[in-house]
Design a protein around this motif. Structure first.
Motif, PDB file in Angstrom:
ATOM      1  N   ALA A 156       1.136  -1.341  -0.022  1.00  0.00           N
ATOM      2  CA  ALA A 156      -0.026  -0.066   0.443  1.00  0.00           C
ATOM      3  C   ALA A 156       0.843   1.333  -0.134  1.00  0.00           C
ATOM      4  CB  ALA A 156      -1.145   0.126   1.446  1.00  0.00           C
ATOM      5  N   GLU A 157       1.645   1.100   0.507  1.00  0.00           N
ATOM      6  CA  GLU A 157       2.573   2.804   0.849  1.00  0.00           C
ATOM      7  C   GLU A 157       3.225   2.886  -0.480  1.00  0.00           C
ATOM      8  OE1 GLU A 157       2.477   4.624   3.556  1.00  0.00           O
ATOM      9  OE2 GLU A 157       1.240   3.038   4.538  1.00  0.00           O
ATOM     10  N   ARG A 158       3.875   1.519  -1.215  1.00  0.00           N
ATOM     11  CA  ARG A 158       4.635   1.396  -2.403  1.00  0.00           C
ATOM     12  C   ARG A 158       3.523   2.344  -3.684  1.00  0.00           C
ATOM     13  NH1 ARG A 158       6.673  -4.081  -0.485  1.00  0.00           N
ATOM     14  NH2 ARG A 158       5.386  -4.404  -1.601  1.00  0.00           N
ATOM     15  N   MET A 159       2.721   1.520  -3.570  1.00  0.00           N
ATOM     16  CA  MET A 159       1.801   2.071  -4.329  1.00  0.00           C
ATOM     17  C   MET A 159       1.487   3.268  -4.432  1.00  0.00           C
ATOM     18  SD  MET A 159      -1.252  -1.117  -4.492  1.00  0.00           S
ATOM     19  CE  MET A 159      -2.568  -0.412  -4.976  1.00  0.00           C
ATOM     20  N   GLN A 160       1.887   4.123  -3.211  1.00  0.00           N
ATOM     21  CA  GLN A 160       0.708   5.528  -3.497  1.00  0.00           C
ATOM     22  C   GLN A 160       2.117   6.553  -3.702  1.00  0.00           C
ATOM     23  OE1 GLN A 160      -1.079   6.732   0.466  1.00  0.00           O
ATOM     24  NE2 GLN A 160      -0.920   4.536   1.372  1.00  0.00           N
ATOM     25  N   ALA A 161       3.161   6.303  -3.483  1.00  0.00           N
ATOM     26  CA  ALA A 161       4.711   6.659  -3.932  1.00  0.00           C
ATOM     27  C   ALA A 161       5.416   6.574  -4.742  1.00  0.00           C
ATOM     28  CB  ALA A 161       6.092   6.578  -2.567  1.00  0.00           C
ATOM     29  N   THR A 162       4.577   5.403  -5.715  1.00  0.00           N
ATOM     30  CA  THR A 162       5.058   5.121  -7.295  1.00  0.00           C
ATOM     31  C   THR A 162       3.966   6.311  -7.899  1.00  0.00           C
ATOM     32  OG1 THR A 162       5.755   2.963  -6.882  1.00  0.00           O
ATOM     33  CG2 THR A 162       5.518   3.273  -8.718  1.00  0.00           C
ATOM     34  N   ILE A 163       1.672   6.069  -7.235  1.00  0.00           N
ATOM     35  CA  ILE A 163       0.857   6.095  -7.947  1.00  0.00           C
ATOM     36  C   ILE A 163       1.396   8.057  -8.701  1.00  0.00           C
ATOM     37  CG2 ILE A 163      -0.981   6.860  -8.043  1.00  0.00           C
ATOM     38  CD1 ILE A 163      -1.633   4.047  -7.405  1.00  0.00           C
ATOM     39  N   GLU A 164       2.207   9.140  -7.364  1.00  0.00           N
ATOM     40  CA  GLU A 164       2.017  10.844  -7.299  1.00  0.00           C
ATOM     41  C   GLU A 164       3.631  10.319  -8.075  1.00  0.00           C
ATOM     42  OE1 GLU A 164       2.118  11.473  -3.407  1.00  0.00           O
ATOM     43  OE2 GLU A 164       0.309  11.589  -2.686  1.00  0.00           O
ATOM     44  N   PHE A 165       4.895  10.115  -8.388  1.00  0.00           N
ATOM     45  CA  PHE A 165       5.224   9.898  -8.560  1.00  0.00           C
ATOM     46  C   PHE A 165       5.277  10.241 -10.189  1.00  0.00           C
ATOM     47  CE2 PHE A 165      10.023   8.675 -11.243  1.00  0.00           C
ATOM     48  CZ  PHE A 165      10.976   9.509 -10.302  1.00  0.00           C
ATOM     49  N   CYS A 166       4.749   8.819 -10.518  1.00  0.00           N
ATOM     50  CA  CYS A 166       4.112   8.490 -11.999  1.00  0.00           C
ATOM     51  C   CYS A 166       3.387   9.395 -12.467  1.00  0.00           C
ATOM     52  CB  CYS A 166       4.138   7.017 -12.414  1.00  0.00           C
ATOM     53  SG  CYS A 166       5.288   6.739 -12.481  1.00  0.00           S
ATOM     54  N   GLY A 167       2.621  10.447 -11.780  1.00  0.00           N
ATOM     55  CA  GLY A 167       2.047  12.355 -12.252  1.00  0.00           C
ATOM     56  C   GLY A 167       0.420  11.272 -12.466  1.00  0.00           C
ATOM     57  N   TYR A 168      -0.403   9.662 -11.388  1.00  0.00           N
ATOM     58  CA  TYR A 168      -1.444  10.177 -10.819  1.00  0.00           C
ATOM     59  C   TYR A 168      -1.449  10.604  -9.576  1.00  0.00           C
ATOM     60  CZ  TYR A 168      -0.699   6.991 -15.242  1.00  0.00           C
ATOM     61  OH  TYR A 168       0.036   7.063 -16.675  1.00  0.00           O
ATOM     62  N   ILE A 220       3.297  -9.817 -12.686  1.00  0.00           N
ATOM     63  CA  ILE A 220       4.405  -9.787 -11.737  1.00  0.00           C
ATOM     64  C   ILE A 220       4.945  -8.541 -11.915  1.00  0.00           C
ATOM     65  CG2 ILE A 220       5.708 -11.491 -10.971  1.00  0.00           C
ATOM     66  CD1 ILE A 220       4.068 -13.291 -12.664  1.00  0.00           C
ATOM     67  N   GLY A 221       5.215  -7.703 -10.720  1.00  0.00           N
ATOM     68  CA  GLY A 221       6.544  -6.921 -10.460  1.00  0.00           C
ATOM     69  C   GLY A 221       6.303  -6.578  -9.691  1.00  0.00           C
ATOM     70  N   GLU A 222       8.081  -5.658  -8.361  1.00  0.00           N
ATOM     71  CA  GLU A 222       7.217  -5.106  -7.439  1.00  0.00           C
ATOM     72  C   GLU A 222       7.999  -3.753  -8.472  1.00  0.00           C
ATOM     73  OE1 GLU A 222      10.294  -4.285  -3.634  1.00  0.00           O
ATOM     74  OE2 GLU A 222      10.705  -6.244  -4.501  1.00  0.00           O
ATOM     75  N   LEU A 223       7.089  -2.732  -7.901  1.00  0.00           N
ATOM     76  CA  LEU A 223       7.442  -1.750  -7.523  1.00  0.00           C
ATOM     77  C   LEU A 223       8.257  -0.373  -6.706  1.00  0.00           C
ATOM     78  CD1 LEU A 223       3.349  -0.447  -8.871  1.00  0.00           C
ATOM     79  CD2 LEU A 223       6.097  -0.742 -10.113  1.00  0.00           C
ATOM     80  N   SER A 224       9.329   0.197  -7.176  1.00  0.00           N
ATOM     81  CA  SER A 224       9.983   1.091  -6.782  1.00  0.00           C
ATOM     82  C   SER A 224       9.063   2.498  -6.490  1.00  0.00           C
ATOM     83  CB  SER A 224      11.382   1.520  -7.251  1.00  0.00           C
ATOM     84  OG  SER A 224      11.431   2.298  -8.151  1.00  0.00           O
ATOM     85  N   LEU A 225       9.993   3.324  -4.875  1.00  0.00           N
ATOM     86  CA  LEU A 225       9.154   4.836  -5.256  1.00  0.00           C
ATOM     87  C   LEU A 225       9.345   5.301  -5.943  1.00  0.00           C
ATOM     88  CD1 LEU A 225      10.177   4.887  -0.878  1.00  0.00           C
ATOM     89  CD2 LEU A 225       8.314   4.005  -1.723  1.00  0.00           C
ATOM     90  N   ASN A 226       9.989   5.285  -6.638  1.00  0.00           N
ATOM     91  CA  ASN A 226      10.286   6.277  -8.149  1.00  0.00           C
ATOM     92  C   ASN A 226       9.671   5.451  -9.291  1.00  0.00           C
ATOM     93  OD1 ASN A 226      12.528   4.443  -8.950  1.00  0.00           O
ATOM     94  ND2 ASN A 226      13.593   5.272  -8.638  1.00  0.00           N
ATOM     95  N   GLY A 227       8.829   4.174  -9.220  1.00  0.00           N
ATOM     96  CA  GLY A 227       8.159   4.141 -10.265  1.00  0.00           C
ATOM     97  C   GLY A 227       9.022   2.311 -11.807  1.00  0.00           C
ATOM     98  N   ASN A 228       9.910   2.535 -10.603  1.00  0.00           N
ATOM     99  CA  ASN A 228      11.062   0.945 -11.368  1.00  0.00           C
ATOM    100  C   ASN A 228      10.298   0.034 -11.081  1.00  0.00           C
ATOM    101  OD1 ASN A 228      12.433   2.940 -12.853  1.00  0.00           O
ATOM    102  ND2 ASN A 228      14.051   2.992 -10.732  1.00  0.00           N
TER     103      ASN A 228
END
Length: 520
Positions: free
Chosen positions: A46-58, A107-115
């Motif tokens: 949940a925390e990774r998703m929030q950071a990734t979504i905001e970083f990618c502009g969503y 399948i994939g783990e997301l980093s905080l900067n969208g990788n």
């Protein structure tokens, strides 16, 4: 209405489909709730998703987000659900529009900067996706070589969340998505051409032992080497994988799946080409050897599947640890039960061991000061049932340094592997109607009766040895299997007296113990 996408999970060495459902509840407190028996890594998504979504502009929805991992009664663990959950959430909130969102598994783990980071267990998950009819799957780019080992499914490697979304929306062509053609062929290893690979050409003065090792490799028989320190036991054991036959595609898939779920497949690595060689230290724990942990992970016996498990200093292993090998050696599989689940892993390995003949290691030399009682006490650390499961027990004679200089160079690994492969081809033809039997060591009682018939002279020799050393029915069966292999190496259709005599000579420890008992 909830958005549903597919992901995969691993249970044992197999995978199963996980349906990731995402929806929002209007008017509820803003948060992301993930349900479906996930472990801590799943909850932290949940925390990774929030950071990734905001970083990618969503945008993060202002309402409560519920993400369900179905089926809800099966445990899920790992961080590889991040990509599927994020895609489902963005689609459900109309931030992205994907026409065929359910045509893929993610399948994939997301980093905080969208990788997108690589994950463990990619091969069993992709293989299971294919079996469940999924046509395409998106995986981390670093896992692409491992995933494309499975034929019959389109594998797409992605490096970032943005690229994944652009591809799903049709804004990126398949060429930029690293879509690859399935790879089905396995390269044949040529050990003799690899300069840093051990070779039997380095072994001198052990001609008789090498012949016994070839016998073991040709039929898949277990081996025990007894000798004083420095006689070359470990050196020989390390070279056994170089004379074993090339793994088939099925064997390579099995080996890679086990190593993948254990996190031992490096990013960028495809199917494992070499047979595994595992050599745990004698202080290895029971769980590390057989398997265990909270989630019933595979141990050394499974990591050596289709390869070699080498236990050096056999008498130094704890008795409980050695006795735990009884089931894997007999059944060629191991079942591990834990609170979080029960998993069964294959454990069809060639068991190779080495030990000293006495506590000081110099039995039958002037250096030895051990009494017969001390010698027998030392050898009795290895239980009878374990010794019965070891087919070949050969003495390793000590060769002096200056004798090595004069010794002739024996056959190299390439020539020995030719002998082994020729014998295995005979066995492959013999057992073509028995899919679960690959070599002579795996013959059942009924197959022994069918393929290991003896003439009267051979029977009398075997009976005399059995009465002298008190062989059990299990040992007799192993001797018959070894004799069948000896005949295969010679290219003979029937087992002859010389085959029986030869395999009886491969039980040196029985003869040595017999002398000690007589003296005592």
């Amino acid at each position: 209405m909830a958005t549903v996408v597919k992901s995969m999970a691993v249970e044992g060495i197999d995978g199963f489909v996980v349906e990731v459902e995402a929806t929002t509840l209007k008017g509820a407190q803003q948060m992301i709730s993930i349900i479906g028996l996930g472990d801590q890594a799943v909850k932290e998504a949940a925390e990774r998703m929030q950071a990734t979504i905001e970083f990618c502009g969503y945008e993060i929805p202002k309402d409560k987000v519920i993400i369900s991992l179905a089926p809800g009664n099966r445990r899920k663990r790992g961080s590889h659900y991040d990509l599927a959950m994020t895609i489902a959430l963005l689609e459900n909130t109309n931030q992205i529009v994907v026409k065929n969102i359910d045509s893929y598994a993610y399948i994939g783990e997301l980093s905080l900067n969208g990788n997108i980071r690589p994950c463990y267990g990619i091969l069993p998950m992709v293989n299971s996706a294919k079996q469940h009819g999924i046509k395409s799957i998106i995986v981390p780019a670093d896992n692409l070589d491992e995933a494309k080992s499975v034929s019959g499914i389109d594998v797409i490697g992605m490096s970032t969340l943005r690229d994944t979304i652009r591809f799903l929306e049709g804004k990126m062509s398949p060429n930029h998505s690293k879509m690859v053609a399935p790879k089905t062929e396995i390269e044949n290893p040529v050990y003799s051409k690899i300069t840093d690979t051990p070779d039997f050409a380095d072994v001198k003065g052990q001609d008789e032992l090498i012949d016994a090792v070839v016998l073991g490799a040709a039929g898949g028989h277990n081996i025990l080497m007894i000798g004083e320190p420095g006689s070359g036991k470990t050196m020989i054991a390390e070279r056994i994988p170089t004379i074993l036959p090339t793994m088939t595609e099925k064997e390579a898939l099995e080996v890679t799946k086990i190593h993948s779920i254990s996190g031992l497949v490096e990013p960028g690595q495809g199917l494992m080409k070499w047979r595994p060689f595992r050599a745990p230290h004698h202080n290895v724990s029971l769980n590390a050897l057989v398997g265990g942990g909270s989630y019933a992970q595979p141990g050394e016996v499974s990591l050596s599947h289709n390869g070699v498990l080498f236990l050096d200093e056999l008498a130094e292993f704890s008795k409980s640890t050695l006795d735990a090998l009884r089931q894997p050696l007999q059944d060629k599989k191991v079942t591990i039960s834990r609170v979080n689940g029960t998993n069964t892993y294959p454990a069809n390995f060639m068991f190779v061991t080495a030990m000293n003949p006495c506590p000081c290691g110099y039995y039958m030399t002037q250096k030895c000061r051990c009494t017969d009682y001390e010698i027998m006490h030392y050898r009795n650390k290895i239980s009878g049932p374990i010794l019965e499961r070891i087919d070949i027990q050969k003495w390793v004679k000590s060769v002096g340094y200056f004798d090595l200089e004069e010794a002739h160079q024996y056959r190299n690994s390439e020539s020995l592997r030719c002998i082994v492969e020729n014998a295995r081809k005979i066995q492959e033809e013999r057992f073509r109607d028995y899919p679960d039997v690959n070599c002579n060591a795996q013959m059942t009682t009924s197959l022994i009766q069918k393929f290991c018939k003896l003439d009267e002279e051979s029977t009398n020799v075997l009976k005399e040895a059995s009465e002298r050393f008190g062989y059990s029915a299990r040992v007799i069966h192993k001797l018959l299997k070894m004799a069948r292999t000896a005949a295969d190496i010679r290219g003979c259709e029937n087992i002859e007296k010389e085959d029986i005599v030869y395999v009886l000579g491969c039980r040196d420890l029985d003869q040595s113990n017999s002398k000690l008992y007589t003296i005592g």
